[in-house]
Write a protein that holds these residues in place. Structure first.
Motif, PDB file in Angstrom:
ATOM      1  N   GLU A   1       5.618  63.396  44.868  1.00  0.00           N
ATOM      2  CA  GLU A   1       6.151  61.539  45.230  1.00  0.00           C
ATOM      3  C   GLU A   1       5.235  60.776  44.785  1.00  0.00           C
ATOM      4  O   GLU A   1       5.469  59.564  44.412  1.00  0.00           O
ATOM      5  CB  GLU A   1       5.990  61.699  47.151  1.00  0.00           C
ATOM      6  CG  GLU A   1       3.370  62.486  47.456  1.00  0.00           C
ATOM      7  CD  GLU A   1       3.814  63.388  47.884  1.00  0.00           C
ATOM      8  OE1 GLU A   1       2.600  63.945  48.933  1.00  0.00           O
ATOM      9  OE2 GLU A   1       4.865  63.899  47.580  1.00  0.00           O
ATOM     10  N   ASN A   2       3.742  61.289  43.800  1.00  0.00           N
ATOM     11  CA  ASN A   2       4.167  60.916  42.466  1.00  0.00           C
ATOM     12  C   ASN A   2       4.792  60.780  41.569  1.00  0.00           C
ATOM     13  O   ASN A   2       4.047  59.835  40.720  1.00  0.00           O
ATOM     14  CB  ASN A   2       2.475  60.820  42.726  1.00  0.00           C
ATOM     15  CG  ASN A   2       1.311  60.747  44.003  1.00  0.00           C
ATOM     16  OD1 ASN A   2       2.304  59.692  44.619  1.00  0.00           O
ATOM     17  ND2 ASN A   2       0.326  61.637  43.873  1.00  0.00           N
ATOM     18  N   MET A   3       5.614  61.544  41.237  1.00  0.00           N
ATOM     19  CA  MET A   3       6.024  61.252  40.167  1.00  0.00           C
ATOM     20  C   MET A   3       6.678  60.544  39.865  1.00  0.00           C
ATOM     21  O   MET A   3       8.038  60.095  40.782  1.00  0.00           O
ATOM     22  CB  MET A   3       7.042  63.138  39.876  1.00  0.00           C
ATOM     23  CG  MET A   3       5.258  63.946  39.827  1.00  0.00           C
ATOM     24  SD  MET A   3       6.644  65.953  39.518  1.00  0.00           S
ATOM     25  CE  MET A   3       7.308  65.641  37.880  1.00  0.00           C
ATOM     26  N   ILE A   4       7.565  60.156  39.158  1.00  0.00           N
ATOM     27  CA  ILE A   4       8.541  59.257  38.501  1.00  0.00           C
ATOM     28  C   ILE A   4       9.806  59.872  38.092  1.00  0.00           C
ATOM     29  O   ILE A   4      10.998  59.354  39.688  1.00  0.00           O
ATOM     30  CB  ILE A   4       8.252  58.416  37.143  1.00  0.00           C
ATOM     31  CG1 ILE A   4       7.113  57.374  36.832  1.00  0.00           C
ATOM     32  CG2 ILE A   4       9.745  57.823  36.698  1.00  0.00           C
ATOM     33  CD1 ILE A   4       7.203  56.839  35.716  1.00  0.00           C
ATOM     34  N   HIS A   5      10.162  61.166  37.600  1.00  0.00           N
ATOM     35  CA  HIS A   5      11.221  61.274  38.184  1.00  0.00           C
ATOM     36  C   HIS A   5      11.422  62.919  39.160  1.00  0.00           C
ATOM     37  O   HIS A   5      10.139  63.786  38.681  1.00  0.00           O
ATOM     38  CB  HIS A   5      11.891  62.477  36.432  1.00  0.00           C
ATOM     39  CG  HIS A   5      11.821  61.223  35.368  1.00  0.00           C
ATOM     40  ND1 HIS A   5      13.069  60.552  35.541  1.00  0.00           N
ATOM     41  CD2 HIS A   5      10.924  60.456  34.548  1.00  0.00           C
ATOM     42  CE1 HIS A   5      12.873  59.317  34.400  1.00  0.00           C
ATOM     43  NE2 HIS A   5      11.492  59.970  33.306  1.00  0.00           N
ATOM     44  N   LEU A   6      11.829  62.939  40.215  1.00  0.00           N
ATOM     45  CA  LEU A   6      11.763  63.863  41.312  1.00  0.00           C
ATOM     46  C   LEU A   6      12.563  65.424  40.914  1.00  0.00           C
ATOM     47  O   LEU A   6      13.788  64.611  40.623  1.00  0.00           O
ATOM     48  CB  LEU A   6      12.015  63.006  42.186  1.00  0.00           C
ATOM     49  CG  LEU A   6      11.594  61.985  42.935  1.00  0.00           C
ATOM     50  CD1 LEU A   6      11.591  61.676  43.921  1.00  0.00           C
ATOM     51  CD2 LEU A   6       9.576  62.716  43.054  1.00  0.00           C
ATOM     52  N   PRO A   7      11.924  66.433  40.589  1.00  0.00           N
ATOM     53  CA  PRO A   7      13.210  67.344  40.758  1.00  0.00           C
ATOM     54  C   PRO A   7      13.844  67.931  41.687  1.00  0.00           C
ATOM     55  O   PRO A   7      13.309  67.129  42.877  1.00  0.00           O
ATOM     56  CB  PRO A   7      11.945  68.121  40.235  1.00  0.00           C
ATOM     57  CG  PRO A   7      10.442  67.575  40.922  1.00  0.00           C
ATOM     58  CD  PRO A   7      11.031  66.531  40.812  1.00  0.00           C
ATOM     59  N   THR A   8      14.818  68.340  41.254  1.00  0.00           N
ATOM     60  CA  THR A   8      15.616  68.888  42.418  1.00  0.00           C
ATOM     61  C   THR A   8      15.508  70.243  42.920  1.00  0.00           C
ATOM     62  O   THR A   8      15.451  70.654  42.269  1.00  0.00           O
ATOM     63  CB  THR A   8      17.346  68.141  42.138  1.00  0.00           C
ATOM     64  OG1 THR A   8      17.444  68.601  41.000  1.00  0.00           O
ATOM     65  CG2 THR A   8      17.568  66.651  41.839  1.00  0.00           C
TER      66      THR A   8
END
Length: 91
Positions: free
Chosen positions: A61-68
């Motif tokens: 939730e703190n990452m800019i690009h969320l992995p799918t």
């Protein structure tokens, strides 16, 4: 018996509580990362790396690009292989 206990491993996306529990209840220095459905080993993460990620609060939730999350293991495995290749090229 070299490996008389169950192996403690993590999925590519794991809950913080699961990681904290493993670190508190084991003295393992490394943990395999396995594909959720196929159980294929994708890599290894060291205790020290986990501690750094936890201390930096490097959560999804703190990452800019969320992995799918892949719907099937083949997509997940291909993405993991590509990430490993990219990381190897950058090292």
């Amino acid at each position: 018996d070299i490996c008389s206990r169950e192996v403690v491993c993590f999925s590519p996306i794991e809950r913080v509580g699961v990681i904290e529990h493993a670190l508190k209840t084991t003295r393992h220095n490394g943990f395999p990362i396995v594909a959720t459905k196929s159980k294929r080993v994708l890599g290894l993460i060291l205790r020290k790396q986990l501690l750094v990620l936890l201390s930096r609060r490097a959560f999804i939730e703190n990452m800019i690009h969320l992995p799918t999350i892949a719907e099937d293991d083949e997509e997940e495995d291909e993405r993991a292989d590509a990430n490993l290749a990219t990381n190897a090229e950058n090292d």
